[in-house]
Design an enzyme around this catalytic site. Structure first.
Site, PDB file in Angstrom:
ATOM      1  N   LYS A 100       0.824  -1.223   0.000  1.00  0.00           N
ATOM      2  CA  LYS A 100       0.000   0.000   0.000  1.00  0.00           C
ATOM      3  C   LYS A 100       0.852   1.264   0.000  1.00  0.00           C
ATOM      4  O   LYS A 100       0.453   2.285  -0.550  1.00  0.00           O
ATOM      5  CB  LYS A 100      -0.959   0.007   1.188  1.00  0.00           C
ATOM      6  CG  LYS A 100      -0.303  -0.062   2.561  1.00  0.00           C
ATOM      7  CD  LYS A 100      -0.704  -1.296   3.308  1.00  0.00           C
ATOM      8  CE  LYS A 100       0.218  -1.527   4.490  1.00  0.00           C
ATOM      9  NZ  LYS A 100       0.012  -2.815   5.125  1.00  0.00           N
ATOM     10  N   VAL A 125      -5.247  -3.278   0.410  1.00  0.00           N
ATOM     11  CA  VAL A 125      -6.240  -2.644   1.286  1.00  0.00           C
ATOM     12  C   VAL A 125      -7.014  -3.716   2.033  1.00  0.00           C
ATOM     13  O   VAL A 125      -7.639  -4.591   1.417  1.00  0.00           O
ATOM     14  CB  VAL A 125      -7.234  -1.773   0.476  1.00  0.00           C
ATOM     15  CG1 VAL A 125      -8.232  -1.106   1.415  1.00  0.00           C
ATOM     16  CG2 VAL A 125      -6.483  -0.734  -0.339  1.00  0.00           C
ATOM     17  N   ASP A 194      -0.828   4.414   7.993  1.00  0.00           N
ATOM     18  CA  ASP A 194      -1.122   3.169   7.288  1.00  0.00           C
ATOM     19  C   ASP A 194      -2.561   3.214   6.732  1.00  0.00           C
ATOM     20  O   ASP A 194      -2.794   2.906   5.557  1.00  0.00           O
ATOM     21  CB  ASP A 194      -0.950   1.990   8.262  1.00  0.00           C
ATOM     22  CG  ASP A 194      -1.427   0.684   7.686  1.00  0.00           C
ATOM     23  OD1 ASP A 194      -0.727   0.144   6.821  1.00  0.00           O
ATOM     24  OD2 ASP A 194      -2.503   0.205   8.094  1.00  0.00           O
ATOM     25  N   LYS A 198      -4.266   3.244   2.588  1.00  0.00           N
ATOM     26  CA  LYS A 198      -5.345   2.388   2.079  1.00  0.00           C
ATOM     27  C   LYS A 198      -6.526   3.236   1.597  1.00  0.00           C
ATOM     28  O   LYS A 198      -7.123   2.956   0.558  1.00  0.00           O
ATOM     29  CB  LYS A 198      -5.776   1.422   3.176  1.00  0.00           C
ATOM     30  CG  LYS A 198      -4.648   0.466   3.570  1.00  0.00           C
ATOM     31  CD  LYS A 198      -4.917  -0.183   4.898  1.00  0.00           C
ATOM     32  CE  LYS A 198      -3.782  -1.126   5.290  1.00  0.00           C
ATOM     33  NZ  LYS A 198      -3.913  -1.609   6.662  1.00  0.00           N
ATOM     34  N   GLY A 295      -2.174 -10.582   8.240  1.00  0.00           N
ATOM     35  CA  GLY A 295      -1.855 -11.991   8.491  1.00  0.00           C
ATOM     36  C   GLY A 295      -1.446 -12.617   7.182  1.00  0.00           C
ATOM     37  O   GLY A 295      -1.973 -12.265   6.113  1.00  0.00           O
TER      38      GLY A 295
HETATM   39  P1  NAP Z   1       8.110  -9.359   5.607  1.00  0.00           P
HETATM   40  O1  NAP Z   1       7.637 -10.503   6.417  1.00  0.00           O
HETATM   41  O2  NAP Z   1       9.054  -8.379   6.220  1.00  0.00           O
HETATM   42  O3  NAP Z   1       8.774  -9.961   4.275  1.00  0.00           O
HETATM   43  C1  NAP Z   1       9.547  -9.198   3.406  1.00  0.00           C
HETATM   44  C2  NAP Z   1      10.351 -10.125   2.518  1.00  0.00           C
HETATM   45  O4  NAP Z   1      11.063  -9.371   1.552  1.00  0.00           O
HETATM   46  C3  NAP Z   1      11.383 -10.962   3.275  1.00  0.00           C
HETATM   47  O5  NAP Z   1      11.422 -12.256   2.753  1.00  0.00           O
HETATM   48  C4  NAP Z   1      12.685 -10.226   3.013  1.00  0.00           C
HETATM   49  O6  NAP Z   1      13.812 -11.095   3.020  1.00  0.00           O
HETATM   50  C5  NAP Z   1      12.445  -9.743   1.594  1.00  0.00           C
HETATM   51  N1  NAP Z   1      13.224  -8.539   1.297  1.00  0.00           N
HETATM   52  C6  NAP Z   1      13.122  -7.315   1.864  1.00  0.00           C
HETATM   53  N2  NAP Z   1      13.979  -6.464   1.313  1.00  0.00           N
HETATM   54  C7  NAP Z   1      14.652  -7.161   0.373  1.00  0.00           C
HETATM   55  C8  NAP Z   1      15.672  -6.828  -0.562  1.00  0.00           C
HETATM   56  N3  NAP Z   1      16.184  -5.600  -0.629  1.00  0.00           N
HETATM   57  N4  NAP Z   1      16.109  -7.795  -1.398  1.00  0.00           N
HETATM   58  C9  NAP Z   1      15.594  -9.044  -1.347  1.00  0.00           C
HETATM   59  N5  NAP Z   1      14.617  -9.417  -0.498  1.00  0.00           N
HETATM   60  C10 NAP Z   1      14.144  -8.478   0.336  1.00  0.00           C
HETATM   61  O7  NAP Z   1       6.886  -8.482   5.030  1.00  0.00           O
HETATM   62  P2  NAP Z   1       5.354  -8.945   4.889  1.00  0.00           P
HETATM   63  O8  NAP Z   1       4.666  -8.748   6.189  1.00  0.00           O
HETATM   64  O9  NAP Z   1       5.264 -10.259   4.206  1.00  0.00           O
HETATM   65  O10 NAP Z   1       4.794  -7.777   3.932  1.00  0.00           O
HETATM   66  C11 NAP Z   1       5.094  -7.754   2.549  1.00  0.00           C
HETATM   67  C12 NAP Z   1       4.236  -6.679   1.861  1.00  0.00           C
HETATM   68  O11 NAP Z   1       2.856  -7.003   2.053  1.00  0.00           O
HETATM   69  C13 NAP Z   1       4.432  -5.273   2.438  1.00  0.00           C
HETATM   70  O12 NAP Z   1       4.347  -4.343   1.393  1.00  0.00           O
HETATM   71  C14 NAP Z   1       3.256  -5.119   3.377  1.00  0.00           C
HETATM   72  O13 NAP Z   1       2.833  -3.770   3.540  1.00  0.00           O
HETATM   73  C15 NAP Z   1       2.178  -5.897   2.632  1.00  0.00           C
HETATM   74  N6  NAP Z   1       1.119  -6.415   3.495  1.00  0.00           N
HETATM   75  C16 NAP Z   1       1.435  -7.210   4.551  1.00  0.00           C
HETATM   76  C17 NAP Z   1       0.415  -7.686   5.363  1.00  0.00           C
HETATM   77  C18 NAP Z   1       0.718  -8.598   6.528  1.00  0.00           C
HETATM   78  O14 NAP Z   1      -0.228  -9.013   7.213  1.00  0.00           O
HETATM   79  N7  NAP Z   1       1.954  -8.941   6.800  1.00  0.00           N
HETATM   80  C19 NAP Z   1      -0.909  -7.325   5.091  1.00  0.00           C
HETATM   81  C20 NAP Z   1      -1.199  -6.526   3.979  1.00  0.00           C
HETATM   82  C21 NAP Z   1      -0.166  -6.082   3.192  1.00  0.00           C
HETATM   83  P3  NAP Z   1      14.264 -11.860   4.371  1.00  0.00           P
HETATM   84  O15 NAP Z   1      13.170 -12.844   4.665  1.00  0.00           O
HETATM   85  O16 NAP Z   1      15.544 -12.522   4.030  1.00  0.00           O
HETATM   86  O17 NAP Z   1      14.389 -10.809   5.438  1.00  0.00           O
END
Ligand code: NAP
Length: 420
Positions: A100, A125, A194, A198, A295
């Site tokens: 987002k 969102v 945040d 959205k 999640g």
């Molecule tokens: P996360 O758990 O921090 O995962 C990020 C991933 O990207 C990790 O695997 C990380 O590698 C990798 N990464 C980060 N920077 C990198 C780079 N420069 N080069 C290569 N790999 C890289 O994040 P997430 O919670 O899954 O969220 C991902 C996206 O979804 C975000 O934009 C977030 O706003 C969105 N989102 C998340 C949720 C949620 O519930 N989590 C909900 C809605 C939207 P490593 O594993 O090696 O650290």
């Protein structure tokens, strides 16, 4: 067959890979072809993770692989994913993202660059709630009169606990951090930023408004006190952090802030970490969407839905995107001209003349009082709790400045907007 490269195999990325594996049969049937997650990009190859796709730490391994049809961007951040998504689209690869923050700043540019190439972002969102699909598809016959959304589960969890269990803001913030709902620096969530990202995405789809977070009114929940919670309960309100988009004539109000909302409204009943979004269309009336806003699996559910949709539609038939509103010219209402009702909490010395002075300041600024309650405090002062009739934001802000400088209040007045 469609090949998918996942950039970012963290919470959401790992769930995407696993859903594509675990639900393979039903996904193939629904997509009309097999969808294969072939490679994932991470920054630390030594981290232990529960996925069985090939991993790399070199983004170019995915971008330069001509056999990959769809890039799924799940790494987070703004500028780095911006570059990656641009490169992927330039190479003709479809893109799905849940980011987002990226969309809050670059959505129109990326959509324009995408042209006929699918560029999808349902998960950006309210996680698992298919609200973007609803606005683009199910509600596309309507002028959207308003959108009100609880779109940040962390804030909703904190407010729910404050209301139900009488816990202070500072205590509940610590608890939310211990539970992993809030970050060590919680500003992005509790400050309303945040939710604003959205809201801007939804407003672009519903109204074609191309605004940035800094263009709109954003306030967080960090000023809510137990005195406000007590008032809310006494007057049968709940307190929620809402993202609000409203069509007023040819202008659109966009704002994120805590609101007092009657307890019997459906959205007031969305508690805990859950998200809820109410959309009012001119023909359909009110529709309400409820579900998990975050999640791994819930968010990945929306990401995979986008992938299936791309498999079905193929290139050349993009969905409705960030509309330029053909046939209707709408503009963003200035923050100062928003009008609503307000709740005010003024801590005053309990002495004669105080009320008259406050009433005069409010009256001189075209603000009329709807209800008032005085609650004595231990130190001989009192909390004066007021609600106003509908008035204009710039008038109330001016009045509050004057009240603050009048010498009758002991601390900075607090203000919460009321939505009815
Ligand atoms: P996360 O758990 O921090 O995962 C990020 C991933 O990207 C990790 O695997 C990380 O590698 C990798 N990464 C980060 N920077 C990198 C780079 N420069 N080069 C290569 N790999 C890289 O994040 P997430 O919670 O899954 O969220 C991902 C996206 O979804 C975000 O934009 C977030 O706003 C969105 N989102 C998340 C949720 C949620 O519930 N989590 C909900 C809605 C939207 P490593 O594993 O090696 O650290």
């Amino acid at each position: 067959m469609l090949k998918v490269g996942i950039i970012g195999v963290g919470t959401v990325g790992a769930s995407v890979a696993n859903i594509l594996r675990d639900n393979k049969n039903i996904i193939t049937a629904r997509a009309g072809k097999e969808i294969i997650p072939t490679i994932g990009v991470v920054s630390n190859l030594h981290k232990k993770r529960d996925v069985d796709i090939k991993l790399t730490d070199n983004i170019d391994d995915v971008l330069n692989d001509d056999s990959i049809d769809i890039i799924v961007e799940l790494m987070g951040g703004i500028e780095k994913p911006h570059e990656i998504v641009k490169k992927a689209l330039q190479k003709g690869k479809a893109v799905v993202t849940a980011n987002k923050a990226l969309l809050a700043y670059h959505r129109y540019e990326l959509q324009e660059l995408a042209g006929d190439i699918p560029f999808e972002f349902e998960a950006a969102v309210a996680g698992g709630i298919p609200i973007i699909n609803a606005l683009r598809d199910g509600l596309s016959a309507n002028h959207i009169k308003s959108i009100q959304g609880i779109m940040n589960g962390t804030c909703n969890y904190m407010l729910t606990r404050m209301i139900n269990d009488g816990i202070s803001y500072d205590e509940i913030l610590k608890e939310a951090q211990n539970l992993g709902y809030a970050e060590a620096d919680p500003t992005f969530d509790v400050g309303g930023f945040d939710a604003s990202h959205k809201l801007l995405i939804l407003a672009s789809i519903a109204y074609g408004i191309d605004a940035k977070p800094e263009d709109i009114l954003i306030e967080g929940i960090d000023t809510i006190t137990n005195a406000d919670i007590e008032f809310a309960k006494e007057f049968e309100y709940s307190i929620k952090l809402l993202g609000i988009a409203k069509k007023v004539g040819q202008e659109i109000e966009l704002r994120v802030h805590p609101v007092l909302i009657p307890q019997d409204k459906m959205i007031a009943k969305v508690d805990g970490v859950m998200n809820g979004i109410s959309v009012v269309g001119d023909k359909v009336g009110e529709t309400m969407f409820y579900g998990a806003g975050a999640g791994g699996d819930a968010t990945a559910s929306a990401v995979v839905a986008n992938i299936i949709d791309i498999a079905r539609r193929g290139k050349g038939s993009p969905m409705l995107g960030f509309e330029k509103q053909p046939g209707e010219k709408l503009s963003l209402m200035s923050k100062e001209n928003i009008s609503t009702k307000y709740y005010l909490r003024l801590e005053v010395a309990d002495k004669s003349g105080t009320l008259a002075k406050i009433a005069t300041i409010l009256g001189d600024n075209s603000i009329s009082i709807e209800a008032m309650l005085q609650k004595p405090l231990k130190n001989g002062s009192a909390n004066l709790l007021l609600t106003t009739h509908t008035c204009v934001e710039k008038d109330i802000l001016k009045a509050m400045k004057e009240v603050e400088n009048s010498g009758v209040v002991l601390v900075k007045p607090a203000m919460i907007r009321i939505e009815e």
